[in-house]
Design an enzyme around this catalytic site. Structure first.
Site, PDB file in Angstrom:
ATOM      1  N   GLU A  35      -6.554 -12.783   5.023  1.00  0.00           N
ATOM      2  CA  GLU A  35      -7.401 -11.601   4.932  1.00  0.00           C
ATOM      3  C   GLU A  35      -8.771 -11.905   4.340  1.00  0.00           C
ATOM      4  O   GLU A  35      -9.500 -10.977   3.960  1.00  0.00           O
ATOM      5  CB  GLU A  35      -6.692 -10.537   4.077  1.00  0.00           C
ATOM      6  N   ASP A  74      -8.860  -5.784   5.701  1.00  0.00           N
ATOM      7  CA  ASP A  74      -9.266  -6.555   4.525  1.00  0.00           C
ATOM      8  C   ASP A  74     -10.203  -7.695   4.909  1.00  0.00           C
ATOM      9  O   ASP A  74     -11.142  -8.005   4.168  1.00  0.00           O
ATOM     10  CB  ASP A  74      -8.035  -7.110   3.806  1.00  0.00           C
ATOM     11  N   HIS A 104       0.804  -1.220   0.000  1.00  0.00           N
ATOM     12  CA  HIS A 104       0.000   0.000   0.000  1.00  0.00           C
ATOM     13  C   HIS A 104       0.839   1.272   0.000  1.00  0.00           C
ATOM     14  O   HIS A 104       0.292   2.360  -0.154  1.00  0.00           O
ATOM     15  CB  HIS A 104      -0.941   0.006   1.212  1.00  0.00           C
TER      16      HIS A 104
END
Length: 257
Positions: free
Chosen positions: A158, A184, A52
């Site tokens: 996730e 997530d 990210h």
């Protein structure tokens, strides 16, 4: 001749095996200075967040240098296609998102391992010209062994599928830790970012306990002490906060004072 520090830091593996609580921080800001600050502040480890964050490979390499120089063990979270190059620039530990099955975990382990005589090992491409092997200074079989035996791997769960397969994923040889991504997980369960919802917390509990039962290190995001206490009760001992969250909290406090 001065003593040479090997560029490949393999301490994270023993830390995951130690049974101790570990406190670290995700950092998605491409800044070697922030890496040094994390070390000087006393964090046990740092995660360079290339899932990210905005760092390119050159910035990541500089952050790994800063980590080695300042003494903080460092994990790189990256996507599957970045694994070969992230390893070659000297990552001593990887954290890979969205692992849902034991088969995916076995494939992941293979990507981290150099091939060995007799058909053993994995499928990692061999090149000793990069930073991990000291640009050739530490290449050859010794580097192959150091890498195969010393690089730590943390799989991320996730999704509900990953939760269902948590014990099998954690049991794969070569997986040293399993980290639950609560944001997530909440999204994939239909709760948007509300990971405090009871069904999401139940899934987190199930995952952490399954990983601990498999004898591997369970990890999770912990943004405050109350979260850490709760998750530690379920077996977690690898806890990570987020650099930008900590910075924004400090900035808001300063701006409102």
């Amino acid at each position: 001749m001065h003593e040479i520090m090997h560029p490949l830091d393999t301490r994270m593996l023993e830390m995951l095996r130690s049974g101790q609580r570990l406190h670290g921080m995700f950092n998605g800001v491409p800044s070697p200075a922030l890496v040094e600050m994390a070390a000087f502040a006393g964090f046990d480890f740092l995660v360079i967040d290339n899932e990210h964050g905005s760092a390119d490979l050159e910035s990541t390499e500089h952050m790994l240098r800063a980590a080695r120089a300042s003494g903080i063990p460092t994990v790189v979270r990256c996507l599957m296609h970045d694994i070969p190059r992230v390893l070659d620039i000297g990552a001593g530990a990887l954290q890979i998102p969205m692992i849902n099955t034991a088969e995916q975990a076995r494939d992941l382990v293979s990507r981290l391992q150099y091939p060995l005589p007799g058909g053993r090992g994995g499928q990692r491409g061999s090149a000793f010209s990069g930073r991990a092997a000291g640009y050739g200074a530490f290449g050859g079989p010794a580097h192959t062994q150091r890498s195969n035996e010393g690089i730590a791997l943390i799989a991320m769960i996730e999704t509900p599928e990953g939760v269902a397969n948590a014990h099998e994923i954690a049991s794969v040889p070569g997986v040293h830790g399993v980290f639950v991504g609560p944001n997530d997980l909440a999204h994939t369960m239909g709760f948007e970012n509300r990971w405090d919802e009871a069904p999401v917390q139940a899934a987190i509990e199930k995952t952490l306990k399954a990983v601990a039962l498999a004898g591997k290190c369970p990890g999770i995001l912990a943004l405050n002490k109350a979260d850490e206490v709760r998750y530690a009760g379920w077996g977690a001992r690898y806890f990570a906060n987020v650099s930008t969250a900590l910075i924004m909290k400090a900035f808001r406090e300063a701006a409102s004072s």
